[in-house]
Design a protein around this motif. Sequence first.
Motif, PDB file in Angstrom:
ATOM      1  N   GLY A   1       0.788  -1.225   0.000  1.00  0.00           N
ATOM      2  CA  GLY A   1       0.000   0.000   0.000  1.00  0.00           C
ATOM      3  C   GLY A   1       0.816   1.268   0.000  1.00  0.00           C
ATOM      4  O   GLY A   1       0.294   2.356  -0.280  1.00  0.00           O
ATOM      5  N   ASP A   2       2.120   1.168   0.313  1.00  0.00           N
ATOM      6  CA  ASP A   2       2.973   2.359   0.312  1.00  0.00           C
ATOM      7  C   ASP A   2       3.113   2.928  -1.098  1.00  0.00           C
ATOM      8  O   ASP A   2       3.195   2.187  -2.085  1.00  0.00           O
ATOM      9  N   SER A   3       3.161   4.256  -1.177  1.00  0.00           N
ATOM     10  CA  SER A   3       3.455   4.946  -2.429  1.00  0.00           C
ATOM     11  C   SER A   3       4.966   5.113  -2.528  1.00  0.00           C
ATOM     12  O   SER A   3       5.599   5.623  -1.593  1.00  0.00           O
ATOM     13  N   VAL A   4       5.550   4.692  -3.642  1.00  0.00           N
ATOM     14  CA  VAL A   4       7.013   4.689  -3.762  1.00  0.00           C
ATOM     15  C   VAL A   4       7.475   5.141  -5.144  1.00  0.00           C
ATOM     16  O   VAL A   4       6.746   5.059  -6.130  1.00  0.00           O
ATOM     17  N   SER A   5       8.696   5.636  -5.162  1.00  0.00           N
ATOM     18  CA  SER A   5       9.500   5.768  -6.379  1.00  0.00           C
ATOM     19  C   SER A   5      10.771   4.980  -6.115  1.00  0.00           C
ATOM     20  O   SER A   5      10.871   4.304  -5.087  1.00  0.00           O
ATOM     21  N   ALA A   6      11.760   5.074  -7.018  1.00  0.00           N
ATOM     22  CA  ALA A   6      12.942   4.235  -6.805  1.00  0.00           C
ATOM     23  C   ALA A   6      14.200   4.842  -7.359  1.00  0.00           C
ATOM     24  O   ALA A   6      14.198   5.479  -8.420  1.00  0.00           O
ATOM     25  N   GLU A   7      15.288   4.629  -6.618  1.00  0.00           N
ATOM     26  CA  GLU A   7      16.633   4.856  -7.135  1.00  0.00           C
ATOM     27  C   GLU A   7      16.881   3.764  -8.170  1.00  0.00           C
ATOM     28  O   GLU A   7      16.759   2.571  -7.875  1.00  0.00           O
ATOM     29  N   THR A   8      17.217   4.175  -9.379  1.00  0.00           N
ATOM     30  CA  THR A   8      17.248   3.226 -10.498  1.00  0.00           C
ATOM     31  C   THR A   8      18.608   2.568 -10.704  1.00  0.00           C
ATOM     32  O   THR A   8      18.742   1.684 -11.547  1.00  0.00           O
ATOM     33  N   HIS A   9      19.610   3.002  -9.947  1.00  0.00           N
ATOM     34  CA  HIS A   9      20.926   2.362 -10.023  1.00  0.00           C
ATOM     35  C   HIS A   9      20.986   1.248  -8.981  1.00  0.00           C
ATOM     36  O   HIS A   9      20.943   1.505  -7.778  1.00  0.00           O
ATOM     37  N   ILE A  10      21.072   0.036  -9.431  1.00  0.00           N
ATOM     38  CA  ILE A  10      21.210  -1.115  -8.539  1.00  0.00           C
ATOM     39  C   ILE A  10      22.705  -1.387  -8.383  1.00  0.00           C
ATOM     40  O   ILE A  10      23.396  -1.682  -9.357  1.00  0.00           O
ATOM     41  N   VAL A  11      23.198  -1.226  -7.154  1.00  0.00           N
ATOM     42  CA  VAL A  11      24.644  -1.255  -6.919  1.00  0.00           C
ATOM     43  C   VAL A  11      25.039  -2.491  -6.121  1.00  0.00           C
ATOM     44  O   VAL A  11      24.203  -3.137  -5.477  1.00  0.00           O
ATOM     45  N   CYS A  12      26.349  -2.780  -6.136  1.00  0.00           N
ATOM     46  CA  CYS A  12      26.819  -4.041  -5.550  1.00  0.00           C
ATOM     47  C   CYS A  12      26.998  -3.973  -4.037  1.00  0.00           C
ATOM     48  O   CYS A  12      26.878  -4.985  -3.346  1.00  0.00           O
ATOM     49  N   GLY A  13      27.319  -2.778  -3.504  1.00  0.00           N
ATOM     50  CA  GLY A  13      27.540  -2.636  -2.071  1.00  0.00           C
ATOM     51  C   GLY A  13      28.875  -3.165  -1.597  1.00  0.00           C
ATOM     52  O   GLY A  13      29.156  -3.150  -0.390  1.00  0.00           O
ATOM     53  N   GLU A  14      29.730  -3.598  -2.521  1.00  0.00           N
ATOM     54  CA  GLU A  14      30.988  -4.239  -2.127  1.00  0.00           C
ATOM     55  C   GLU A  14      32.228  -3.622  -2.752  1.00  0.00           C
ATOM     56  O   GLU A  14      33.337  -3.848  -2.257  1.00  0.00           O
ATOM     57  N   CYS A  15      32.095  -2.844  -3.806  1.00  0.00           N
ATOM     58  CA  CYS A  15      33.265  -2.271  -4.473  1.00  0.00           C
ATOM     59  C   CYS A  15      33.808  -1.097  -3.644  1.00  0.00           C
ATOM     60  O   CYS A  15      33.143  -0.616  -2.720  1.00  0.00           O
ATOM     61  N   PRO A  16      35.009  -0.613  -3.942  1.00  0.00           N
ATOM     62  CA  PRO A  16      35.569   0.509  -3.174  1.00  0.00           C
ATOM     63  C   PRO A  16      34.680   1.738  -3.151  1.00  0.00           C
ATOM     64  O   PRO A  16      34.601   2.444  -2.145  1.00  0.00           O
ATOM     65  N   GLN A  17      34.001   2.007  -4.265  1.00  0.00           N
ATOM     66  CA  GLN A  17      33.131   3.177  -4.312  1.00  0.00           C
ATOM     67  C   GLN A  17      31.946   3.018  -3.358  1.00  0.00           C
ATOM     68  O   GLN A  17      31.619   3.934  -2.588  1.00  0.00           O
ATOM     69  N   CYS A  18      31.298   1.879  -3.382  1.00  0.00           N
ATOM     70  CA  CYS A  18      30.163   1.635  -2.484  1.00  0.00           C
ATOM     71  C   CYS A  18      30.591   1.706  -1.020  1.00  0.00           C
ATOM     72  O   CYS A  18      29.870   2.237  -0.169  1.00  0.00           O
ATOM     73  N   LEU A  19      31.772   1.192  -0.723  1.00  0.00           N
ATOM     74  CA  LEU A  19      32.234   1.111   0.657  1.00  0.00           C
ATOM     75  C   LEU A  19      32.741   2.438   1.196  1.00  0.00           C
ATOM     76  O   LEU A  19      32.996   2.563   2.396  1.00  0.00           O
ATOM     77  N   THR A  20      32.872   3.444   0.317  1.00  0.00           N
ATOM     78  CA  THR A  20      33.352   4.752   0.768  1.00  0.00           C
ATOM     79  C   THR A  20      32.312   5.846   0.555  1.00  0.00           C
ATOM     80  O   THR A  20      32.647   7.019   0.434  1.00  0.00           O
ATOM     81  N   GLY A  21      31.029   5.447   0.522  1.00  0.00           N
ATOM     82  CA  GLY A  21      29.955   6.436   0.430  1.00  0.00           C
ATOM     83  C   GLY A  21      29.714   6.994  -0.947  1.00  0.00           C
ATOM     84  O   GLY A  21      29.083   8.044  -1.096  1.00  0.00           O
ATOM     85  N   ASN A  22      30.212   6.317  -1.970  1.00  0.00           N
ATOM     86  CA  ASN A  22      30.058   6.790  -3.344  1.00  0.00           C
ATOM     87  C   ASN A  22      29.346   5.752  -4.220  1.00  0.00           C
ATOM     88  O   ASN A  22      29.757   5.483  -5.348  1.00  0.00           O
ATOM     89  N   ALA A  23      28.259   5.203  -3.690  1.00  0.00           N
ATOM     90  CA  ALA A  23      27.547   4.146  -4.409  1.00  0.00           C
ATOM     91  C   ALA A  23      26.997   4.621  -5.745  1.00  0.00           C
ATOM     92  O   ALA A  23      26.765   3.803  -6.646  1.00  0.00           O
TER      93      ALA A  23
END
Length: 346
Positions: A86-108
């Motif tokens: 029932g929630d109204s939502v939109s979405a961040e369209t970039h699906i990221v890995c959460g494991e690369c250096p960029q994801c791990l340093t706040g740059n997902a």
Amino acid sequence: MNGKMKAIVKHHRDKGARLEMVDIPQINENEVLIKVKATSICGTDVHIYAWDEWSASRVNPPYVFGHEFAGEVVEIGEDVTNVKIGDSVSAETHIVCGECPQCLTGNAHICRNTKIIGVDIDGCFAEYVALPAKNLWKNDAEMPMSVGSVQEPMGNAVHTVLAGDVAGKTVSIIGCGPIGLMAVGVAKAAGASQVIAYDLNEYRLELAKEMGATTIVNSKEQDPVQVAMELTDGNGVEVVCEMSGHPVAIDQGFKMLTNGGRMSILSLPVKPVQVDITNDIVFKGITVQGITGRKMYETWRQVAGLLESGQVDVKKMITHEFSLEDFEKGFDLMLEGKCGKVVLKP
């Protein structure tokens, strides 16, 4: 949920797309199924529809495209806790890995392993879309679905404009497509002293004026660099947001920028662009930024705040709405440049 749904499918490696009946996507324990209530056409979708060099090198038909939407949660995976049915939502369209250096340093947002819905995997030009729950952004229940559907591209505008300080500064927005139009509104809301909007399309320049541009410039009729210099006592503008992707416009952006200024580039030129690095970058001591996506989820919070406060009114640039079945009308308008944002309603 089982069954079939209507969807716009990029069905072949050529111009166009078609409406087909496809399977409703199935979700896993960490995913959510959303009933799409509004989905908007992005410039990236136009690239894919028109089948230019970029899309030919990136996407692999057949698949469902589209990536901007708002909708209602209708099914959740057993491990999902952040949203409910029932929630109204939109979405961040970039699906990221959460494991690369960029994801791990706040740059997902610049994850090395990003997959984009509607580009790399099935998208939202459909009655239903499935996404990881962590990608969802909950909307205020009172937010119109058409407004909710443009938050993702508005995030691009916010990220571009607010990648540095703009308060009290002169800002040029080059290219008044939908994201450029929203960038005008964001720059104005953020306190820019001047917001100069450039385009070749009078229809979109008038929309830019409605969004808050202090000066509009038809680059066919006036010299963009000369206008910028006249408006800044010969100093040049302090911030340029490049949204057009045209080599000539990009060069003009560098030329109109003052020494020590900032050039933020969101546009996607389809071919390499020649730049005078010596005179326009090094000797000027400017900052050049490539902008991709939205910061997760700082930018989304900024978008929500700007919309909630009323400081940016995106309804002014949502000019057309069509049913999903009439998608070709929407794409024709986008290709002709005779519109602001086009929203499709499944």
